[in-house]
Design an enzyme around this catalytic site. Structure first.
Site, short mmCIF file in Angstrom:
data_model
loop_
_atom_site.label_atom_id
_atom_site.label_comp_id
_atom_site.label_asym_id
_atom_site.label_seq_id
_atom_site.Cartn_x
_atom_site.Cartn_y
_atom_site.Cartn_z
N HIS A 1 0.61 -1.05 -0.06
CA HIS A 1 0.03 -0.04 0.10
C HIS A 1 1.12 1.38 -0.23
CE1 HIS A 1 -3.53 -2.70 1.88
NE2 HIS A 1 -3.34 -2.32 0.49
N THR B 1 -10.19 -2.12 -1.18
CA THR B 1 -10.80 -1.43 -0.44
C THR B 1 -10.20 -0.11 0.06
OG1 THR B 1 -9.22 -2.81 0.69
CG2 THR B 1 -10.13 -1.32 2.33
N ASP C 1 -12.02 -2.92 5.21
CA ASP C 1 -11.00 -3.64 5.84
C ASP C 1 -11.19 -4.29 6.76
OD1 ASP C 1 -8.29 -3.64 7.78
OD2 ASP C 1 -7.52 -3.05 5.94
N HIS D 1 -15.19 -12.69 3.83
CA HIS D 1 -13.89 -13.33 4.26
C HIS D 1 -14.40 -14.21 5.21
CE1 HIS D 1 -12.27 -11.13 1.56
NE2 HIS D 1 -10.63 -12.62 1.34
N GLU E 1 -11.38 -17.82 8.41
CA GLU E 1 -10.60 -18.06 7.84
C GLU E 1 -9.04 -18.52 9.25
OE1 GLU E 1 -8.70 -14.43 5.98
OE2 GLU E 1 -7.21 -15.32 4.72
C1 LIG Z 1 -4.75 -13.62 2.63
N1 LIG Z 1 -5.65 -13.48 2.49
C2 LIG Z 1 -6.62 -12.45 3.41
N2 LIG Z 1 -7.41 -12.32 3.64
C3 LIG Z 1 -8.18 -11.22 4.59
N3 LIG Z 1 -8.00 -9.74 3.39
C4 LIG Z 1 -7.27 -10.36 2.06
C5 LIG Z 1 -6.79 -11.22 2.00
N4 LIG Z 1 -5.70 -11.00 1.07
C6 LIG Z 1 -5.99 -9.71 0.71
N5 LIG Z 1 -6.92 -9.28 1.81
C7 LIG Z 1 -7.44 -7.89 1.95
O1 LIG Z 1 -6.67 -7.06 0.47
C8 LIG Z 1 -6.10 -5.86 0.74
C9 LIG Z 1 -5.06 -5.88 -0.40
O2 LIG Z 1 -5.63 -6.16 -2.27
P1 LIG Z 1 -6.57 -3.94 -1.52
O3 LIG Z 1 -5.65 -3.00 -1.28
O4 LIG Z 1 -7.72 -3.87 -1.25
O5 LIG Z 1 -6.46 -3.66 -3.13
C10 LIG Z 1 -5.47 -6.70 2.44
O6 LIG Z 1 -4.68 -5.33 2.55
C11 LIG Z 1 -6.47 -6.91 3.38
O7 LIG Z 1 -7.23 -5.68 3.69
ZN LIG Z 2 -9.16 -12.83 -0.06
#
Ligand SMILES: CNc1ncnc2c1ncn2[C@@H]1O[C@H](COP(=O)(O)O)[C@@H](O)[C@H]1O
Ligand SMILES: [Zn+2]
Length: 365
Positions: A67, A100, A169, A226, A229
Site C-alpha cells: 500500500h 479497499t 477492511d 472472508h 480464515e
Molecule cells: C490472504 N488472505 C486474505 N485475508 C483477508 N484479507 C485479505 C487477504 N488477502 C488480501 N486481503 C485484503 O486485501 C487487501 C489488499 O488489496 P486491496 O488493497 O484491497 O486492493 C489487503 O490489505 C487485505 O485487506
Molecule cells: Zn481474500
C-alpha cells in the site's frame, strides 16, 4: 495436462484483491523509485517482496508495504490495468476484482478518488469496445476488450468482463465501512456490484461491520465475506446468518458450521495456494475442497492474491487437477458452474454461457 491447457481454458475469477494481484516486476519498479527518493530502503523492500514463504501475519505486513508503494492515483490506475490484462491473458473471461477504497489526506486521496482511479484503470485496458451501459435498475456493463495478446492478424483477441467489489477492511470503523457501502451504491452504474469484508482476520469485531453490511444487503448490493480464515465459531455463525451470496475460504469450520453452510447452499470461493501458504489449511491433502466438491456444494476456484502468492488462476486449476485427480472436463464444468454465482446481471451470464458452450464443442478434440 500441460499448463497451456489450463491457460487456454475459459475461466471465471471471483476472488482477487487488486493490491494482492500486482506483478512482482511492477512492485520492484515502484520500490526502486521510492528508494531513489529516500522514502524507503530498496534492498530491504526487495527482500520482502521476493520472499516466498509467509505466515498470515507476514502477509498482512506485506500488504501494508504494498500500500505504501501503490499510494498514488496514477499508480492505482496502472496496477488496475495490469491486473486485468494479466487475468485476460490467461483466458479469464469474467473477473470480479475487489479492492479497499482508501483515504489519505496527505496526498489528497479520498475513497471516491481512489475508486475513480480504479475505474480509470478498467477503461484503460483498451480504448476500443469499453461499454458503459447504465440501464435503469440494472448495474452498468463494463466489458473491456483486451488486445494485449493480439497477433498482427488479430486472431487471438481476448475479451474480459470486469466487475468491482468494494472491500471493507477489518481495521475500519463502522462509519468508514458505511462510507464504502454508500460509495458502492453511488457507483453501481459503473460496474460496482457488491461488498466484501476482508483484512487481517484476527483484527476487528463483527458488530463493527455488521450495520454497514446489513445496510448494503438491504440496498440490494451483493455480499461476500472472508469467513473462517481463523477459528472463530461465533463470528462464522453470525456471518452465515447475514445470508451473504458467497463466502471466501471457510477454512476453520467445525461440524456445525459445515452443516449450516451446506443447508444454506452458499457458494464458497476456494483459494488453495493462499490457504496453504498462510497456514489456514495444514496441507493440500486435507483441504476442504475435496469434501465440498464430492458433496456437490457450489464452489469456485480463485487466486486471492496472485502477486503475493506467486500464482495465477491457471496454476490454481492445475493444482486442483493434480491434488484432487480432476480432469479437463471436470474443471471446465466447475468454471462454467461459477457463472451462476457471479454478481453481474443475467445478460452477462447469458454471454458467458455462450462462450463456454462454444469452447465445449472443442474440448474433447
Ligand atoms: C490472504 N488472505 C486474505 N485475508 C483477508 N484479507 C485479505 C487477504 N488477502 C488480501 N486481503 C485484503 O486485501 C487487501 C489488499 O488489496 P486491496 O488493497 O484491497 O486492493 C489487503 O490489505 C487485505 O485487506
Ligand atoms: Zn481474500
Amino acid at each position: 495436462m500441460e499448463m497451456e491447457g489450463w491457460v487456454s481454458m475459459p475461466k471465471v475469477e471471483l476472488h482477487a484483491h487488486l493490491n494482492g494481484s500486482v506483478r512482482d516486476s511492477t512492485l520492484l519498479e515502484l520500490a526502486r523509485v521510492l528508494g531513489e527518493k529516500g522514502v524507503i530502503v530498496f534492498s530491504d523492500v526487495e527482500h520482502v517482496i521476493l520472499k516466498n514463504e509467509r505466515s498470515l501475519t507476514e502477509v498482512f505486513r506485506l500488504f501494508d508495504l504494498i500500500h505504501i508503494l501503490t499510494t498514488d492515483h496514477k499508480i492505482i490506475t496502472r496496477i488496475t490495468k495490469e491486473v486485468i490484462e494479466d487475468f485476460a491473458s490467461e483466458n479469464v473471461v469474467y473477473l470480479e476484482l475487489r479492492t479497499t477504497p482508501k483515504k489519505n489526506d496527505s496526498i489528497g486521496m479520498s475513497k471516491r478518488s481512489y475508486l475513480e482511479a480504479v475505474l480509470e484503470g478498467i477503461k484503460a485496458v483498451n480504448t476500443v469496445d469499453v461499454a458503459f451501459r447504465p440501464h435503469n435498475a440494472d448495474v452498468g456493463n463494463v466489458k473491456s476488450s483486451s488486445l494485449i495478446n493480439d497477433t498482427c492478424n488479430g486472431s487471438t483477441r481476448k475479451e474480459i468482463y470486469v466487475r468491482l467489489l468494494l472491500s471493507i477492511d477489518r481495521r475500519e470503523t463502522t462509519e468508514a465501512a458505511m462510507e464504502t457501502v454508500k460509495l458502492a451504491l453511488e457507483m453501481r452504474d459503473l460496474g460496482v456490484v457488491g461488498i466484501d469484508l476482508s483484512g487481517n482476520p484476527i483484527v476487528g469485531e463483527w458488530m463493527t461491520f455488521f450495520p454497514a453490511l446489513k445496510f448494503a444487503r438491504e440496498q440490494g448490493l451483493y455480499i461476500t465475506l472472508h469467513c473462517g480464515e481463523v477459528p472463530n465459531p461465533k463470528e462464522i455463525r453470525a456471518m452465515l446468518d447475514l445470508l451473504p451470496q458467497r463466502i471466501g475460504h471457510a477454512c476453520c469450520f467445525e461440524e456445525e458450521e459445515w452443516k449450516r453452510l451446506k443447508s444454506l447452499n452458499i457458494p464458497v470461493e476456494i483459494c488453495l495456494t493462499s490457504n496453504i501458504r498462510t497456514n489456514s489449511v495444514r496441507s493440500i491433502e486435507v483441504h476442504h475442497f475435496a469434501d465440498l466438491y464430492n458433496s456437490k456444494h457450489p464452489l469456485v476456484i480463485c487466486t486471492d492474491d496472485s502477486g503475493v502468492f506467486s500464482t495465477s488462476l491457471s496454476k490454481e486449476y492445475n493444482l486442483a487437477a493434480s491434488a484432487f485427480g480432476l480432469g479437463r472436463r471436470e474443471l471446465f464444468q466447475l468454471a462454467r458452474n461459477a457463472i451462476e454465482y457471479i454478481f453481474a446481471d443475467d445478460e452477462v451470464k447469458r454471454e458467458l454461457k455462450e462462450i463456454f458452450n462454444s469452447v465445449e464443442k472443442k474440448l474433447d478434440q
